[in-house]
Design an enzyme around this catalytic site. Structure first.
Site, mmCIF file in Angstrom:
data_model
loop_
_atom_site.group_PDB
_atom_site.id
_atom_site.type_symbol
_atom_site.label_atom_id
_atom_site.label_comp_id
_atom_site.label_asym_id
_atom_site.label_seq_id
_atom_site.Cartn_x
_atom_site.Cartn_y
_atom_site.Cartn_z
ATOM 1 N N ASP A 36 -12.045 -62.518 -53.096
ATOM 2 C CA ASP A 36 -11.912 -63.974 -53.004
ATOM 3 C C ASP A 36 -12.997 -64.734 -53.747
ATOM 4 O OD1 ASP A 36 -14.037 -63.589 -51.206
ATOM 5 O OD2 ASP A 36 -13.317 -65.111 -49.799
ATOM 6 N N GLU A 95 -13.929 -52.669 -48.358
ATOM 7 C CA GLU A 95 -12.551 -52.832 -47.899
ATOM 8 C C GLU A 95 -11.513 -52.170 -48.800
ATOM 9 O OE1 GLU A 95 -11.667 -56.914 -46.931
ATOM 10 O OE2 GLU A 95 -12.858 -56.800 -45.109
ATOM 11 N N TYR A 108 -12.331 -59.700 -38.164
ATOM 12 C CA TYR A 108 -12.160 -61.148 -38.036
ATOM 13 C C TYR A 108 -11.310 -61.513 -36.824
ATOM 14 C CZ TYR A 108 -14.564 -61.642 -42.445
ATOM 15 O OH TYR A 108 -15.536 -61.634 -43.414
ATOM 16 N N GLU A 144 -19.168 -57.548 -41.509
ATOM 17 C CA GLU A 144 -18.590 -58.892 -41.677
ATOM 18 C C GLU A 144 -17.930 -59.303 -40.372
ATOM 19 O OE1 GLU A 144 -15.935 -59.670 -44.992
ATOM 20 O OE2 GLU A 144 -17.149 -58.448 -46.368
HETATM 21 C C1 BDP Z 1 -13.237 -59.832 -46.373
HETATM 22 C C2 BDP Z 1 -13.929 -59.586 -47.693
HETATM 23 C C3 BDP Z 1 -14.812 -60.751 -48.131
HETATM 24 C C4 BDP Z 1 -14.108 -62.055 -47.907
HETATM 25 C C5 BDP Z 1 -13.845 -62.186 -46.420
HETATM 26 C C6 BDP Z 1 -13.181 -63.520 -46.052
HETATM 27 O O1 BDP Z 1 -14.690 -58.405 -47.639
HETATM 28 O O2 BDP Z 1 -15.179 -60.575 -49.474
HETATM 29 O O3 BDP Z 1 -14.826 -63.145 -48.374
HETATM 30 O O4 BDP Z 1 -12.986 -61.148 -46.021
HETATM 31 O O5 BDP Z 1 -11.965 -63.566 -46.061
HETATM 32 O O6 BDP Z 1 -11.957 -59.333 -46.480
HETATM 33 O O7 BDP Z 1 -13.895 -64.461 -45.797
#
Ligand code: BDP
Length: 593
Positions: free
Chosen positions: A162, A408, A463, A500
């Site tokens: 992204d 990922e 997430y 993350e």
């Molecule tokens: C993850 C990726 C990261 C993205 C993040 C997002 O590793 O690079 O910026 O999600 O969606 O999949 O914020």
């Protein structure tokens, strides 16, 4: 590749500044633009991404080659001395000419390369330095990508991450001298024995007959010395490198007339019982995934911003970060070494996972990651070479404690396993001393995952409450706990690090109902993850996403870029920054750094 370091035998001349710049119109290589001054140049700073320096969309969105040029005055050389031209990085690929002679070509936008130009220049005279920067990715480059043409006939870059794929000469350009017989590589591995440090070193210096080394402490006093290109040295009563205590020694390497000062820290890294041990003590990662990203300069390295970012991270009580999703400037790792920050060092292999990406042009072949039309053995070979080049650059940094060989990727298929098994091996051969891992994507849950056993650590991007169960933190929490239980069962004894987690957050958007996108929701979602982490001794790290908001590709889920920053793009704290600061400062108090 060794970093540029000055010594009595090496002089470095920095070529950063304002260069000439021109976008290619499709004729540059054919017409040999390197053979003359650019015909319609505009000024362009080096280092910087070129995309946002001007206000032109044409420059921002350019696809293909962009030309940089400047004149360079050649210094006088002492007997037999060589003149080396070195680029910290050119993104994604760079071709370099000295007058009309091509002296270097390098693929891969985040690692250095250099060329010996002695035989192509005349001391005391000026030469024309030209660099053609290529921003197009291919299926056999790392990262992968492709250029397609849309229905209007416009060339478009497609890639599977992204963050905006900035391009340009992103790091310093240096001309340096070294003697004919020069140190070309140094490898240092350290160990601890009681109060003493053990340092095993090996030196490459082709043609040199007299090689010896001196160990200097942080004050520059000699504490040990040895003869020969390799050996083990005892440093009595060693001052260890440790998180928060970036004590650095220097191995001063002498090869005939050359002297190369290689900084190092004495420390060990090991994995035991789900813990990552630094100097035998369990370490808990607090910090972020980051980006090299900033207003105007894009991915151009900037010492002002670098030092400020470290100050902000220290203010918050962070002790670590991941170089998501590519190797950062060498200056950043040098600085992490001296500040005692702990680094998960990542390759540029982001996006080896097509199932997640629609592909702007809608023509990603079958959306199958590993296929003859997409990621192939040629990609794997580039990836292997990239891992070797990356570890060769970063192996002597005490701050680096884990190699992350991909972010990922697809990891839940047999094809992925076939792809990654040899690469894990490449990383281990390049450095047998540090744990190797990859960063796992949400879909590759423990029940379907096929690669975890190839690696030493479990690194997870999750997430819950954002991309899944949006706004439902109670459900997100339950699923998170279930999943962690699954990982513990699948990977007993391996540490788990969350690399993350976090929601997009619009600074200034406040909400009594604490809904997604608000500053309150970021507080709540980070808080939910932290509450869960605290219940699992196997979770040894929390690196939220992201340190700061950053520029992305256009997209309907991106409002002015990716807004998951703890800080805004100009490094101002969102409300969550204070809440997390309280947590991290308390942890720092309790655990040491
Ligand atoms: C993850 C990726 C990261 C993205 C993040 C997002 O590793 O690079 O910026 O999600 O969606 O999949 O914020």
């Amino acid at each position: 590749m060794l970093s540029v370091r000055s010594s009595v035998s090496r002089t470095a001349l920095c070529l950063d500044g304002v260069w000439q710049f021109q976008l290619d119109d499709g004729t540059g290589l054919k017409e040999g633009w390197y053979a003359r001054s650019l015909t319609d140049p505009r000024p362009m700073p080096v280092p910087a991404s070129y995309n946002e320096i001007t206000t032109d969309m044409e420059v921002y969105d350019h696809v293909g080659l962009a030309w940089y040029q400047r004149d360079v005055l050649v210094p006088h050389l002492r007997d037999g001395e060589r003149l080396i031209l070195r680029f910290g990085s050119v993104t994604h690929h760079g071709r370099v000419w000295v007058d009309e002679t091509e002296v270097a070509y390098h693929e891969g936008g985040y690692l250095p390369f250099e060329a010996d130009i002695t035989d192509h220049v005349t001391p005391g005279e000026t030469f024309r330095l030209t660099v053609a920067v290529d921003n197009e990715l291919r299926w056999d480059t790392i990262p992968v990508g492709y250029t397609g043409t849309d229905a209007l006939g416009q060339k478009r870059r497609n890639y599977f991450f992204d963050f905006f794929s900035y391009a340009g000469i992103h790091r310093s350009v240096v001309l340096y001298t070294r003697p004919a017989h020069a140190v070309t590589d140094v490898t240092i591995v350290t160990d601890i024995s009681g109060a003493n440090g053990l340092l095993t070193y090996s030196v490459e210096a082709p043609g040199a007959s007299d090689i010896h080394v001196r160990v200097l402490d942080a004050a520059g006093c000699e504490v040990a010395r040895a003869e020969g290109a390799e050996g083990t040295i005892t440093v009595e009563d060693a001052h260890l490198w440790a998180p928060g205590k970036g004590y650095l020694y220097t191995l001063e390497v002498h090869a005939d007339d050359d002297v190369y000062p290689q900084p190092f820290g004495i420390r060990t890294v090991a994995i035991e019982d789900s813990q990552l041990l630094i100097n035998g003590t369990p370490f808990y990662f607090r910090g972020y995934g980051r980006h090299e990203d900033n207003i105007v300069r894009g991915k151009g390295h900037d010492n002002v911003l670098m030092v400020h970012d470290f100050e902000v991270m220290k203010w918050q009580g962070a002790n670590s970060f991941r170089t998501s999703h590519y190797p950062y400037a060498e200056e950043v790792l040098d600085y992490a070494d001296r500040e005692g920050f702990v680094v998960i060092d990542e390759t540029a292999a982001v996006g080896l996972n097509l199932s997640m990406w629609p592909g702007e042009l809608g023509d990603v072949p079958g959306k199958v990651t590993f296929s003859p039309d997409t990621v192939t053995e040629a990609t794997q070979k580039t990836h292997a070479d990239h891992i070797r080049e990356f570890i060769a650059r970063d192996k002597n940094h005490p701050s680096v404690v884990i190699w992350s060989i991909a972010n990922e990727p697809e990891s839940e298929t047999e094809a992925a396993r076939d792809y990654f098994a040899p690469l894990a091996q490449v990383a281990r051969e390049a450095d047998p001393t540090r744990p190797v891992g990859y960063v796992n994507v949400a879909m590759a849950t423990p029940d379907v995952e096929k690669c975890a056993d190839l690696f030493d650590v479990v690194m997870l991007n999750r997430y819950n409450g954002w991309y899944t169960d949006t706004g439902n933190l109670a459900l997100g929490e339950k699923k998170l706990r279930d999943e962690i239980d699954g990982w513990i069962k699948l990977c007993p004894g391996k540490p788990i690090i969350f690399t993350e987690y976090g929601p997009d957050t619009l600074d200034g958007l406040r909400d009594y109902q604490r809904r997604p996108w608000s500053e309150e929701y970021q507080i709540d979602m980070l808080g939910m993850f932290h509450r869960v982490f605290d219940d699992y001794p196997q979770v040894v790290g929390e690196q939220m996403w992201n340190f700061a908001d950053f520029r992305t590709i256009p997209g309907i889920i991106r409002v002015g870029g990716n807004r998951k920053g703890m800080f805004t793009r100009d490094r101002l704290p969102k409300a969550a920054a204070y809440v997390v600061r309280d947590r991290w400062l308390a942890m720092r108090e309790r655990l040491g750094f």
